[in-house]
Structures are given as structure tokens and as C-alpha cells.
Design an enzyme around this catalytic site. Sequence first.
Site, PDB file in Angstrom:
ATOM      1  N   LEU A  17     -23.525  -1.262   2.995  1.00 23.17           N
ATOM      2  CA  LEU A  17     -23.539   0.212   2.595  1.00 23.17           C
ATOM      3  C   LEU A  17     -23.000   1.105   3.578  1.00 23.17           C
ATOM      4  O   LEU A  17     -23.296   1.183   4.608  1.00 23.17           O
ATOM      5  CB  LEU A  17     -25.311   0.248   2.472  1.00 23.17           C
ATOM      6  CG  LEU A  17     -25.895  -0.621   1.498  1.00 23.17           C
ATOM      7  CD1 LEU A  17     -27.352  -0.274   1.445  1.00 23.17           C
ATOM      8  CD2 LEU A  17     -25.279  -0.326   0.052  1.00 23.17           C
ATOM      9  N   ALA A  59     -14.509 -16.830  19.926  1.00 22.94           N
ATOM     10  CA  ALA A  59     -15.235 -17.267  21.024  1.00 22.94           C
ATOM     11  C   ALA A  59     -16.483 -17.426  20.419  1.00 22.94           C
ATOM     12  O   ALA A  59     -17.063 -16.521  19.595  1.00 22.94           O
ATOM     13  CB  ALA A  59     -15.336 -16.457  22.204  1.00 22.94           C
ATOM     14  N   GLY A 110     -27.773  -9.738   4.459  1.00 23.35           N
ATOM     15  CA  GLY A 110     -26.944 -11.030   4.110  1.00 23.35           C
ATOM     16  C   GLY A 110     -25.728 -11.009   4.595  1.00 23.35           C
ATOM     17  O   GLY A 110     -24.848 -10.059   4.905  1.00 23.35           O
ATOM     18  N   LYS A 131     -32.510   0.640  14.237  1.00 17.76           N
ATOM     19  CA  LYS A 131     -31.288   1.111  13.199  1.00 17.76           C
ATOM     20  C   LYS A 131     -31.595   2.455  12.979  1.00 17.76           C
ATOM     21  O   LYS A 131     -30.624   3.327  12.972  1.00 17.76           O
ATOM     22  CB  LYS A 131     -31.239   0.409  11.689  1.00 17.76           C
ATOM     23  CG  LYS A 131     -31.279  -0.783  11.606  1.00 17.76           C
ATOM     24  CD  LYS A 131     -31.446  -1.596  10.385  1.00 17.76           C
ATOM     25  CE  LYS A 131     -31.060  -3.179  10.541  1.00 17.76           C
ATOM     26  NZ  LYS A 131     -31.476  -4.028   9.229  1.00 17.76           N
ATOM     27  N   GLY A 166     -35.789 -17.760   2.849  1.00 17.62           N
ATOM     28  CA  GLY A 166     -34.653 -17.321   3.951  1.00 17.62           C
ATOM     29  C   GLY A 166     -34.631 -15.939   3.955  1.00 17.62           C
ATOM     30  O   GLY A 166     -33.653 -15.536   4.617  1.00 17.62           O
ATOM     31  N   VAL A 188     -26.094  -0.819  10.188  1.00 13.97           N
ATOM     32  CA  VAL A 188     -27.241  -0.174   9.503  1.00 13.97           C
ATOM     33  C   VAL A 188     -26.897  -0.475   7.915  1.00 13.97           C
ATOM     34  O   VAL A 188     -25.768  -0.136   7.338  1.00 13.97           O
ATOM     35  CB  VAL A 188     -27.561   1.142   9.707  1.00 13.97           C
ATOM     36  CG1 VAL A 188     -28.576   1.896   8.753  1.00 13.97           C
ATOM     37  CG2 VAL A 188     -27.771   1.573  10.961  1.00 13.97           C
ATOM     38  N   ASP A 202     -36.559  -3.888  14.465  1.00 14.84           N
ATOM     39  CA  ASP A 202     -35.126  -4.125  14.092  1.00 14.84           C
ATOM     40  C   ASP A 202     -34.869  -2.752  13.347  1.00 14.84           C
ATOM     41  O   ASP A 202     -33.903  -2.160  13.537  1.00 14.84           O
ATOM     42  CB  ASP A 202     -35.118  -5.468  13.129  1.00 14.84           C
ATOM     43  CG  ASP A 202     -33.756  -5.381  12.926  1.00 14.84           C
ATOM     44  OD1 ASP A 202     -32.747  -5.570  13.754  1.00 14.84           O
ATOM     45  OD2 ASP A 202     -33.483  -5.500  11.491  1.00 14.84           O
ATOM     46  N   GLU A 244     -20.567   0.452  11.211  1.00 16.81           N
ATOM     47  CA  GLU A 244     -21.142   0.599   9.878  1.00 16.81           C
ATOM     48  C   GLU A 244     -21.992  -0.464   9.560  1.00 16.81           C
ATOM     49  O   GLU A 244     -23.077  -0.323   9.019  1.00 16.81           O
ATOM     50  CB  GLU A 244     -19.938   0.821   8.858  1.00 16.81           C
ATOM     51  CG  GLU A 244     -20.326   1.025   7.545  1.00 16.81           C
ATOM     52  CD  GLU A 244     -21.342   2.435   7.209  1.00 16.81           C
ATOM     53  OE1 GLU A 244     -22.433   2.004   7.155  1.00 16.81           O
ATOM     54  OE2 GLU A 244     -20.764   3.495   7.216  1.00 16.81           O
ATOM     55  N   ALA A 298     -26.151  -2.961   6.288  1.00 20.48           N
ATOM     56  CA  ALA A 298     -24.787  -4.011   6.297  1.00 20.48           C
ATOM     57  C   ALA A 298     -23.680  -3.196   5.720  1.00 20.48           C
ATOM     58  O   ALA A 298     -23.184  -2.318   6.407  1.00 20.48           O
ATOM     59  CB  ALA A 298     -25.309  -5.224   5.487  1.00 20.48           C
ATOM     60  N   LYS A 317     -26.448  -4.409  16.985  1.00 22.79           N
ATOM     61  CA  LYS A 317     -27.141  -3.342  17.183  1.00 22.79           C
ATOM     62  C   LYS A 317     -27.431  -2.707  18.540  1.00 22.79           C
ATOM     63  O   LYS A 317     -27.963  -1.891  18.935  1.00 22.79           O
ATOM     64  CB  LYS A 317     -28.580  -3.310  16.644  1.00 22.79           C
ATOM     65  CG  LYS A 317     -28.358  -3.339  14.911  1.00 22.79           C
ATOM     66  CD  LYS A 317     -29.652  -3.322  14.241  1.00 22.79           C
ATOM     67  CE  LYS A 317     -30.411  -4.847  14.174  1.00 22.79           C
ATOM     68  NZ  LYS A 317     -29.624  -5.604  13.082  1.00 22.79           N
TER      69      LYS A 317
END
Length: 831
Positions: free
Chosen positions: A620, A510, A804, A689, A671, A616, A685, A613, A618, A586
Site C-alpha cells: 500500500l 544471499a 502477505g 511501523k 497462517g 508499512v 511490530d 515503502e 506492505a 523494519k
Amino acid sequence: MPSAPPASEHLVRHVHKFGGSSLADATRILSLPPLVADGAASTLVVVSAMHGTTNALVAMADEAVAKGDWRAAWQALRARHLDAAAAIAADNAALHDALVADFDALREDLEALTAGDAGDARIARVHGLGEIASSRLVQAALGDGWARLDARDVLVVHPGEMGVGVEWEASRTKLAAWRATHPPQRIVATGFIARGRDGNDTTLGRNGSDYSAAILAHLFDADELTIWTDVDGVLSADPRLVPDATVLPTMSYAEAWELAYFGAKVLHPQTMAPVQARGIPLRIRNTLDPSVPGTWILPENPEGDAELSPVKGLTIVRDMAVLELVGNGMVGVPGTAEKLFAALHGAGVSVTMISQGSSEHSICCVVRASQVEPARAAVEQAFADAFADGRTQAVEVTPDIAVLAAVGDGMVGFPGVAARLFGALAQARVNIRAIAQGASERNISVAIAETDATRALRAAHSAFWLSPQTVSVGMIGPGNVGRTLLAQLAAVLPGLRSRSQVDLRLRAIANSKRMALDHFAIEPGDAIARLHPEGGEPLDLDAFAAHVRAGHIPHALIIDCSASDATAQKYPGWIAAGIHVVTPNKHAGSGAWTRYSALREAQRHSGAKFGYEATVGAGLPVILTLRNLIDTGDTLHAVDGMLSGTLAWLFNSYDGSRPFSELVREARGLGYTEPDPRDDLSGLDVARKLVILAREAGLQLSLEDVDVESLVPEALQDVGVEEFLARLDELDAPMDARLREAQSKGLGLRHLARLTRDGKATVGVVALPAEHACRHTRLTDNLVQFTTDRYASNPLVVQGPGAGPDVTAAGVFGDVLAIANALGSSEGRYA
Ligand code: ASP
Ligand code: MG
């Protein structure tokens, strides 16, 4: 030069049988030659009538006997065969003439019937004309060198209690005589028709040509019999009820018998007998798709077969009823069962299933619904005396029953099959009324309510055919991360499926407006295309979740790659319904406390997992590390983290040689920032986190509790993006002052989120000494430092690229796999 084979050497002979639909028209008939050219030295092709022909002939015979009008039908059937002949072999005059003669003879028979000259032989001859005609067409299509056998010249049969029986000796003698004058090794034979002992025409009964093929395979001592139909083989269950039904590569004669008995359309049990007597392998194949291997029916299952699934097939027999004889006086009284079944026999009632508890307090059997009343009357009468003196109390009837049967040789001596079946039925909330397992252990039957039949069948099917780790997956929001995840899934899933038991099936996709649902699976590579342009249907998150939580697949999981708060709002409900949720979104983790605690509460009840996971750092392992510290009893003192790749890059690069605003512009160009860099600079943001980490650590913290320093000056907070970018250098003077001050003390600036043991949470720019871990980061690295009892003087650090699509998607994927692994094994993160 190789020597000629000795005359006695066995000639490999294959028999192929084609049903009516494989002979529907000239095109289908013309496609037969390559199917039978399988390299065997000797070939026998047995044919049924062209599709619909026998029905038409039966109707004509009935019409004639009733003195009605059969002529138009006769004309049409004749024309159909002559047209087919013209299409198959236009210049074959002999074929044309033979068919004309066949239909003339048919007309004479019909006229005789109309004139009242009936008789079974004449009627049988009419019924069987289709096979005579089709065998001529097939012979012509196969080309030169093919003899034609009218099975009436060799097959001698007699009527029997279980259907038609074969006179083997007489048939063998006749075949030998026929062979003496017909030497070719390639023969087309008629199915369905035969002669009686008296020499009169007869048939083997409707759908009898499979039986013909089996008898001829036996008489010719064939090495293999192939029955060509228009399905891919024998299926594990009725595909109309169980869309996931799979073609069985092999099954044993015994399994085929059992399944046929319980109504699966394998082969008529009678068909099995002649091949079984000689151990001839029988194969079911699809004329429409000869590339499919089909199903082999063999004397025994090959070794290791049961490991695929101990159960071969599942069937449902409907329209049954349970009849139960209850009484205290039956305990230990010999002959009760005998009397019961004698009464049922007397009433002509056939019993499908019997079960008696060892207390002997009741005997229960399952009979056809249409026979239950006569059965009840017969039993009541037989036990009239016992009723009168109270030894038996009642005959109880439960209507609307279905019998689910699981069949498989692999069940023999394979513990846990019944447990798996009953477990699956319990999970699907199907109540079992009675159970029976034959001593052969080849069949377990359960009586259930008719209304539960389809659900029970699907649940049982998935218990045996889907891997225990089959997961129905829905994905929402194929933006950057979603697309990347789809690509990762496409690359990894096939290998994963074969290497491990994990079977992730993407069944729903979706975006914010539309959704596409698929009963089976959507190839991850095709998923986006399913939504464009205007693909699928308008998004309805509840319908989406209901589809993902399909009753027949053991597990369900939704991956939410949207950044939407409205979707996060659904998590508690989904989790309560047993749907696992994995997300980089988040909102749930950092949003309203009431919603967060509802989600945790739902998790405790349903056992569904929540994987986040990727919210926070990404990919890691930040959450994982924190979880492990807490679970192993460590005490957290502080968490310091660089949780924004954007802010990390800015402060890693900001050494005073270039103004801060210039770096912001460059980051935006690369970017690294959101389109409006204030989304990063505001620190919101990062604060989210930090809330997620604090809650993981057991603190009841919300966004309002975080002391966030925004890097956006008051005056620029409400202006448009363009204006903000134009006035960006207003950031420079204050930042420059902070940098100078820090540098004068030998410190460096970093953007940091900090949480202390007492729940104080701050986000903002701080000055750190050179030895602090955060001073040793590169580019967009994230870094989280945990100071604990165990990691006190030298904190535990998790560091690496933390932003990323690639690494974020990998973080999501990692959670998905951890959940999938935990479902079927005791290993893995969530076990
Ligand atoms: N043609 C016959 C029938 O329709 C026999 C067969 O097709 O198996 O019954
Ligand atoms: Mg992470």
C-alpha cells in the site's frame, strides 16, 4: 515452364574461408559441408592449413637451414595428415597417394635446404605445404563435384611497402585460363600461397589466408565473403578486459579499418582492401556455433545503426609514452610542428596521436614507449638552437601511457559522444593526459595512465553499451517475500528490458549463511538453486556489497528481504558507497536513532536512495502518500492506522459471538499470525511501523517513546509457546469486558496505532464509533488515515490488504522500479 536464365545472368557466388582451428582434425573438417551449403549457385571455399601446421613447417624449414633434425617433425606431420585422410575418406586412394606425394616433395625440399640449397622460393614452398594438403582433405570431405584450385596457378603478387601487393591483371588472365579447363561452380582453393612475377613460389605472409580469400573473392566477383573462425564475431572490446563485450551485428569497412589499426583483432587492414574495392559484404562467423549470426562488415552501416550505439568498438594500445615539446617561443611561429615531426620521422618513430592546444604553447604526441628515447634525442637535436636561445623550454616525457580509442561511424555529427566518454572516464576517476579526435570524427583517442587502462576501458564500454539504467542488483534473504519477489522479477524483467530502458541485473544472492556472486546475471528463477545445497560461498556482507557495486555497471542496488538487524546495520555504509537500498525490513527505519540519522546523512551525501515503502502496509502506498503530503506543504495533525493484518482480522472478526482466544487460534491456523502469536499481540511490530511513519513526518521518535499496550497478560509474557497456547483463554475475560463496555456505548473495538502532531504515539485497543473509517475494514485490511490541514474534516485514507508475501514483494518491487526509472529519466518517484 520457366525459361532458362540468359547466359549473362549473374550467378550468385559466395566465398567461405576457414582458418586453421576450423580444420584442426578430421571431425572439424567433416563438419564443413553443411556450413558452405548456403544455397548460393556458386561456391568457393578458401582454406588455411590444419591447425599448427604452418608453425610446424616454418620450424622445419628453419631447422633444415640450420642443418638440424627435422625428420621426426616431418614424420609426425605426415602421419597427422594421412590419419585425417583415412578418417575423412578411408577408401579414397587418390587422396592418400596425393598426400604421400606432397610429403615426399616436402622431404626433398627440406633435404635440399639441409644441403645448403636454400632460396626464398623453396622456403615459401615448404611454408605453404599445409594449404596444399588441407585443400585436398577439404575437397574430399565436400564430396563429388568440387574442383581444387592451387592458388599458385592464378595468384600473382609482388612485395610492397605495406606488405604483399596483387598483380591484378596477370592474376585475372591466369584465372580465366584456369577457368577454361575447370568449369565446376564449386571450388576449394588454397589460402596463403601464390607466385611472384618471376613465377617463383611465395606466400602472402603469416596469417595471409584471410587476404587470399579477399583477393579471390575480388577476382571471382563474389557477392559475399564469409570468414569462419572460432569466435562469435567482432566484439565491441577485448572480452578478456571487458566481460560485457558484445558481438557487433554490423560494422562498416571504415570502422573495421580503424579498429584493426588500433589493435582489435578484426581483420588485417590489408584484407579489407580487395573486398572494399568491390563493395563485397564480409561476414565473420563461428564454426563452433553456426547459429550465431556473427558480424557483417559492409560498405556502410545500415540506417539507424548509430542509434544502437554511436561507438562501435573500444580498444586499448599499451606501452606508449607522451612526448611533449614545451616553449613560449613557439607561439605563432610557423613550421614548429613540421620540424618536430620531421625529426621524429628522421628517427623512424611512428606517431600514434598528436594534439596541440590552440595556445601553441606546447605540442604533444604519443609514441611507442620503446621509441620514446630516440624520439626525445631527435627532437632535442632538431631544436638545439631553440633551446639555446630559450624559445623552447623542454622536451617532457611521460612514460607508462595507454591510448584508449573509441571508434564508430555513428560519432560523425552525433553530439555528446565525447561528453559521454569523458563523463564515464571522470566517473571512473581516470585522468586524461591528451585527447585527439580525427576530423573524420570516426575516432576519439585519449592518452591515459597505463594503470588506468582496464578501468577506463570498462567504464567507457558501459557508457556506450549498457543502458544508462543498467542496475547491478543484489538480493539478501530469499525467505517468503524474497522468493515471491524473485518470481515477480522472473515474470516481469524480460518485458521490462525490451519495453523500457531499465535493465535490472541480479548479480548476487544471499541467505543468512551463504552467497552466490555472478559477473553477469543470475536468472531470478535460478537464484535460489544457486545457494543450495551449499552453493556459492560463505556469506560476507562486505564482499557481497563490493561485488554489487561493480565498477563497470552504472548503478548498484541491494534488496534486503531479511528481517535481520545485522543487515540493517550495513545500510549507512552501503548508502555512503552509492548503493541504493530497498527493503521491507523494519529495523533500520525503527531502530536506534543514531543509526537512522547516519543513514539519512549518508543519503544526503551520496545521493543513493533508500526505499522502504514495504515496511508499512506492505504494497500500500502509505509512505508515498505521507511523503507527498509533507512535500507539498500540508501540515499533519494525526495519523491513525490499523497497521497489522493479524490484529485487523482479529478485531474485524471479534463481535462477542465467539471468544477472543478462539479467534486467535483460528488466525494462527490460517497462517495470519506469527508462529508465536504473542509477536503480533504484543503490538511491537505495529509500534515499529508507527516509528517509521513518525520519522517520515519529521519527528525524532524511537520505539521507547511509543506507548504500547500489549494484549498479552503479564503472566503469559515469559512462558513457552505451547503453554501460552494452552492458556490462551486467559485473554478472554478482560477482552470480553472491554467489548461489552464499548458496545454499550455504540462503539466497536479496533487495534490502532496513533500519532498526534505533538509527537504522542500510542499503540493499543481503542473503542471507535461506527462512522470511523477503521470500522469499515475487511479481513486483514490495513488502513491508514491522515488528518491534515487540507484533509481536516474528511481525512485521507489509504486502505487495502497490507500483509502477505505477494503484496509485500510488490511493494519492494515498486520501490526498485521507482529507483531504476529515476536513474535514467526525469520522471518517477525518486527523480
Ligand atoms: N597458414 C598460414 C599461417 O598460419 C596462413 C593462415 O592461416 O592464415 O600463417
Ligand atoms: Mg507500503
